[in-house]
Motif scaffolding. Structure first.
Motif, PDB file in Angstrom:
ATOM      1  N   GLY A 170       0.796  -1.228   0.000  1.00 58.82           N
ATOM      2  CA  GLY A 170       0.000   0.000   0.000  1.00 58.82           C
ATOM      3  C   GLY A 170       0.823   1.269   0.000  1.00 58.82           C
ATOM      4  O   GLY A 170       0.529   2.212  -0.728  1.00 58.82           O
ATOM      5  N   ALA A 171       1.860   1.312   0.820  1.00 54.25           N
ATOM      6  CA  ALA A 171       2.744   2.477   0.913  1.00 54.25           C
ATOM      7  C   ALA A 171       4.044   2.023   1.559  1.00 54.25           C
ATOM      8  O   ALA A 171       4.079   0.988   2.231  1.00 54.25           O
ATOM      9  N   PRO A 172       5.135   2.778   1.381  1.00 53.64           N
ATOM     10  CA  PRO A 172       6.374   2.433   2.078  1.00 53.64           C
ATOM     11  C   PRO A 172       6.155   2.345   3.581  1.00 53.64           C
ATOM     12  O   PRO A 172       5.302   3.041   4.143  1.00 53.64           O
ATOM     13  N   LEU A 173       6.909   1.519   4.232  1.00 59.31           N
ATOM     14  CA  LEU A 173       6.761   1.302   5.668  1.00 59.31           C
ATOM     15  C   LEU A 173       6.909   2.612   6.438  1.00 59.31           C
ATOM     16  O   LEU A 173       6.163   2.868   7.389  1.00 59.31           O
ATOM     17  N   TYR A 174       7.860   3.440   6.034  1.00 58.31           N
ATOM     18  CA  TYR A 174       8.060   4.728   6.716  1.00 58.31           C
ATOM     19  C   TYR A 174       6.797   5.574   6.644  1.00 58.31           C
ATOM     20  O   TYR A 174       6.369   6.159   7.645  1.00 58.31           O
TER      21      TYR A 174
END
Length: 204
Positions: free
Chosen positions: A93-97
């Protein structure tokens, strides 16, 4: 020619294992909280420190802009050929950060330990029979000719960090690279693509 573990390991001298500088100049507020807790989140979500038998592992993250969905690959090679396996992990879905920043912004009072269950990282495990790329990429790594990177090799202000860990024949070695055109990062990206293709093939 097989990579020299002694040369492979020596590169860690003076090189930080995790190049997370995302917003490190802002040590206060939300960015400071995310930077501080991202190291633990990255380690827990993309572990490369241990494996069954001999193993080769890599994980990738781009600090500063944090626009790359993090991934890791671990290929384990035990004494039993049929037990060889590959493990692929990808931020979803999105980068972990960015996920961690969004969760903290939504509920700043919650600690990292209370938020980490909501981080989305998918894990696939393949045998060499299920995904022939597992054995092929393990052998490809063994044939890499290692060339020590130069200090001026880094590309751009926010290069992708590729962190490698190899444990073969009782020797344990690590290295960090930042140049995608070099042999190790090229192997990491090729292996990521190959195992991701196996993951796609497994989907109904």
């Amino acid at each position: 020619m097989r990579t020299s573990a002694a040369v492979f390991a020596v590169l860690l001298a003076g090189v930080p294992i995790l190049g997370f500088s995302a917003s490190s100049q802002d040590s206060q507020g939300e960015n400071g909280w995310v930077d501080k807790n991202f190291v633990a989140a990255f380690d827990e979500s993309f572990p490369i420190g241990h494996g069954e038998g001999d193993f080769i592992a890599v994980r990738a993250h781009r600090s500063g802009v944090n626009d790359l969905p993090e991934f890791s690959v671990v290929i384990e090679n035990t004494d039993k050929p049929k037990a060889m396996r590959g493990i692929l992990r990808e931020a979803q879905g999105a980068p972990l950060y960015q996920q961690l920043a969004a969760l903290h912004a939504k509920d700043p009072a919650k600690t990292y330990d209370r938020l980490k269950a909501d981080l989305k990282v998918r894990v696939w495990t393949f045998t060499a029979e299920q995904c022939p790329a597992v054995a092929a990429q393990y052998n490809a790594f063994e044939n890499i000719t290692f060339v020590r990177p130069r200090d001026d090799d880094a590309e751009g202000d926010h290069p992708i960090m590729y962190q490698f860990h190899e444990s073969v024949g009782g020797g344990d070695s690590e290295v960090v690279e930042y140049v995608e055109s070099r042999a190790f990062p090229k192997w990491a990206n090729a292996t990521h693509r190959a195992l991701a293709a196996c993951a796609t093939a497994q989907q109904p």
